[in-house]
Design a protein around this motif. Structure first.
Motif, PDB file in Angstrom:
ATOM      1  N   MET A 144       0.853  -1.179   0.000  1.00 49.85           N
ATOM      2  CA  MET A 144       0.000   0.000   0.000  1.00 49.85           C
ATOM      3  C   MET A 144       0.903   1.249   0.000  1.00 49.85           C
ATOM      4  O   MET A 144       1.682   1.435   0.935  1.00 49.85           O
ATOM      5  N   TYR A 195      18.387  -3.089  14.163  1.00 44.24           N
ATOM      6  CA  TYR A 195      18.860  -3.552  12.844  1.00 44.24           C
ATOM      7  C   TYR A 195      20.377  -3.343  12.734  1.00 44.24           C
ATOM      8  O   TYR A 195      21.102  -4.230  12.312  1.00 44.24           O
ATOM      9  N   GLU A 200      14.968  -6.499   1.629  1.00 40.82           N
ATOM     10  CA  GLU A 200      13.874  -5.789   2.307  1.00 40.82           C
ATOM     11  C   GLU A 200      12.661  -5.778   1.393  1.00 40.82           C
ATOM     12  O   GLU A 200      12.757  -5.359   0.234  1.00 40.82           O
ATOM     13  N   ALA A 252      11.039  -1.380   1.747  1.00 37.25           N
ATOM     14  CA  ALA A 252      12.318  -0.712   2.001  1.00 37.25           C
ATOM     15  C   ALA A 252      12.183   0.736   2.450  1.00 37.25           C
ATOM     16  O   ALA A 252      13.037   1.254   3.163  1.00 37.25           O
ATOM     17  N   PRO A 296      17.619   0.696   4.514  1.00 37.80           N
ATOM     18  CA  PRO A 296      18.558   0.231   3.480  1.00 37.80           C
ATOM     19  C   PRO A 296      19.951   0.849   3.634  1.00 37.80           C
ATOM     20  O   PRO A 296      20.969   0.175   3.433  1.00 37.80           O
ATOM     21  N   ASP A 319       9.891  -1.739  -2.832  1.00 37.43           N
ATOM     22  CA  ASP A 319       8.859  -0.887  -2.225  1.00 37.43           C
ATOM     23  C   ASP A 319       7.825  -0.604  -3.303  1.00 37.43           C
ATOM     24  O   ASP A 319       8.169  -0.472  -4.478  1.00 37.43           O
ATOM     25  N   ASP A 320       6.560  -0.519  -2.892  1.00 42.41           N
ATOM     26  CA  ASP A 320       5.542  -0.333  -3.932  1.00 42.41           C
ATOM     27  C   ASP A 320       5.199   1.121  -4.191  1.00 42.41           C
ATOM     28  O   ASP A 320       4.384   1.421  -5.056  1.00 42.41           O
ATOM     29  N   ASP A 321       5.800   2.050  -3.438  1.00 40.63           N
ATOM     30  CA  ASP A 321       5.523   3.463  -3.682  1.00 40.63           C
ATOM     31  C   ASP A 321       6.624   4.039  -4.579  1.00 40.63           C
ATOM     32  O   ASP A 321       7.797   4.048  -4.178  1.00 40.63           O
ATOM     33  N   CYS A 335       9.066   6.408  -2.994  1.00 39.96           N
ATOM     34  CA  CYS A 335      10.077   5.788  -2.110  1.00 39.96           C
ATOM     35  C   CYS A 335      11.204   5.204  -2.957  1.00 39.96           C
ATOM     36  O   CYS A 335      12.382   5.331  -2.613  1.00 39.96           O
ATOM     37  N   CYS A 363       5.830  -6.441  -2.330  1.00 40.62           N
ATOM     38  CA  CYS A 363       6.704  -7.464  -1.753  1.00 40.62           C
ATOM     39  C   CYS A 363       6.166  -8.858  -2.050  1.00 40.62           C
ATOM     40  O   CYS A 363       6.892  -9.740  -2.507  1.00 40.62           O
ATOM     41  N   ASP A 405       9.486  -5.090   6.836  1.00 41.78           N
ATOM     42  CA  ASP A 405       9.109  -3.972   7.704  1.00 41.78           C
ATOM     43  C   ASP A 405       7.941  -3.197   7.109  1.00 41.78           C
ATOM     44  O   ASP A 405       8.086  -2.046   6.693  1.00 41.78           O
ATOM     45  N   PRO A 441       1.963  -8.002   4.964  1.00 41.92           N
ATOM     46  CA  PRO A 441       1.391  -8.718   3.806  1.00 41.92           C
ATOM     47  C   PRO A 441       2.448  -9.541   3.069  1.00 41.92           C
ATOM     48  O   PRO A 441       2.900  -9.186   1.990  1.00 41.92           O
TER      49      PRO A 441
END
Ligand SMILES: C[S@@+](CC[C@H](N)C(=O)[O-])C[C@H]1O[C@@H](n2cnc3c(N)ncnc32)[C@H](O)[C@@H]1O
Length: 364
Positions: free
Chosen positions: A1, A22, A47, A50, A63, A87-89, A92, A123, A146, A152
């Motif tokens: 998301m 981390y 990741e 990320a 990262p 990352d899906d954005d 980002c 992811c 994360d 998900p």
């Protein structure tokens, strides 16, 4: 998301504590796997969520922390370190690419020693595929998952990770999403728990701690069912925000030890502590600099009682502490001592806690 607000966003207390964990863990992980004389030919740090690699006031994202740990702790190696960031954005992803170039203007290691992939997408859809395309399976992988807490991550992927040699996961798990949306969430949410719908019993539980504890237990069980034999979960305490849990899964006792060494090093003075989610009185583990051992004592008493007339070997209690709590083996003796003094337990040798000794619960 994709991120709802601006990118980058302001860092919160949890995140500082999480990054500290981390960093310290990775500074152990990289040299063990690809720094020493028994180095694997390659290892992957992946990741699935990320982020942009930076926070609003310039603090580094995970990262960057990972790459810094590798560069700092593995000065020379013949192994190949593979970094994979998803990352899906799109914001980002482009910011992370910029950050990597800005913070590492010169490639810190040659191309045959270090690969870095930054990929836009989900992811759950891409991580397994990229791990395959990049030839990561068969060698160690540390997967840091994360998300915003809703985790998900497909269960088949977790199962495959658990079967892969020397592979570990660190999952951020938050309960708020599941508590609030239990009525609306469908099969995807069941998938987070490996298809087991018992997490939905949260509906009937009292608000607060009982709900949180149930969800965390369900999530822990799903990682265990995926094949991770050793699990360590702990709550990051943020005085202002919702509690957030980190769940660490490994098949190596040494991984658990290293993660605990990390936890007990994290600076408690920064205002974010952590605690064992199974302690019913929910006491934090630090009083400024001293670890508080009363929660451990509360966890040990039922184990000692279960030993009945035979009692329990102190060594078994140490193993229990290592495997089942956030405490370290060396915390067991000081946690038992007050129980002995208060007459809650008795010991052999008498009035002493020795690793080779035994303890019994005193009746009544
Ligand atoms: C908590 S932030 C990550 C922070 C980062 N790991 C750090 O510590 O600096 C979560 C990130 O996951 C991304 N995200 C959310 N759902 C995703 C999904 N299904 N797949 C990939 N990325 C996702 C968001 O865009 C966001 O950047």
């Amino acid at each position: 998301m994709p991120v709802k607000g601006r990118v980058p966003w302001a860092i919160v207390e949890h995140t500082l504590a999480k990054h500290d964990i981390y960093r310290r863990y990775l500074e152990r992980w990289f040299p063990i796997l690809i720094g020493g004389s028994n180095a694997y030919p390659s290892a992957t740090y992946a990741e699935g969520f990320a982020g942009p690699g930076v926070y609003a006031d310039g603090e580094p994202g995970s990262p960057i922390i990972a790459l810094e740990a590798y560069v700092k702790k593995v000065p020379t190696t013949r192994s190949l370190a593979k970094f994979l960031f998803i990352d899906d954005d799109p914001r980002c992803v482009s910011m992370l690419r910029e950050q990597l170039t800005e913070r590492f203007p010169e490639r810190p290691r040659p191309l045959d020693r270090m690969w870095v992939d930054v990929v836009q997408g989900k992811c759950g859809e891409l991580l397994e595929q990229y791990l395959t395309e990049r030839g990561c399976w068969g060698q160690p992988i540390l997967a840091v998952l994360d998300s915003w807490g809703n985790a998900p991550v497909p269960h088949p992927l977790l199962r495959r990770l658990a079967r892969n040699p020397a592979t570990e996961v660190i999952v951020t798990f938050g309960t708020q999403h599941f508590v609030r949306f239990v009525e609306q969430l469908g099969a995807d949410a069941d998938g987070v728990f490996g298809g087991d719908q018992r997490w939905r019993q949260v509906r009937g539980l009292p608000d607060g701690e009982a709900k949180r504890r149930h969800l965390l237990d369900c999530y822990r069980r799903s990682l265990h069912d995926a094949g991770f034999q050793h699990l360590l979960d702990f709550e990051l305490i943020d005085r202002r925000g919702e509690p957030l849990y980190l769940v660490f899964g490994t098949n190596h006792p040494r991984g658990v030890e290293k993660m605990k060494d990390t936890l007990w090093e994290v600076d408690p003075v920064q205002g974010v502590g952590f605690r064992d989610p199974r302690d019913e009185q929910h006491e934090t583990l630090f009083d400024v600099n001293e670890p508080l051992l009363a929660p451990l004592a509360r966890l040990l008493v039922p184990v000692i009682e279960a030993g009945g007339e035979d009692g329990v070997a102190v060594q078994d209690l140490k193993d229990f502490a290592l495997r089942e709590t956030v405490y370290r083996m060396q915390h067991v003796s000081p946690a038992l001592q007050p129980l002995l003094e208060k007459g809650v337990i008795r010991s052999d040798p008498v009035n002493r806690i020795r690793t080779r000794g035994r303890v019994w619960a005193k009746a009544g």
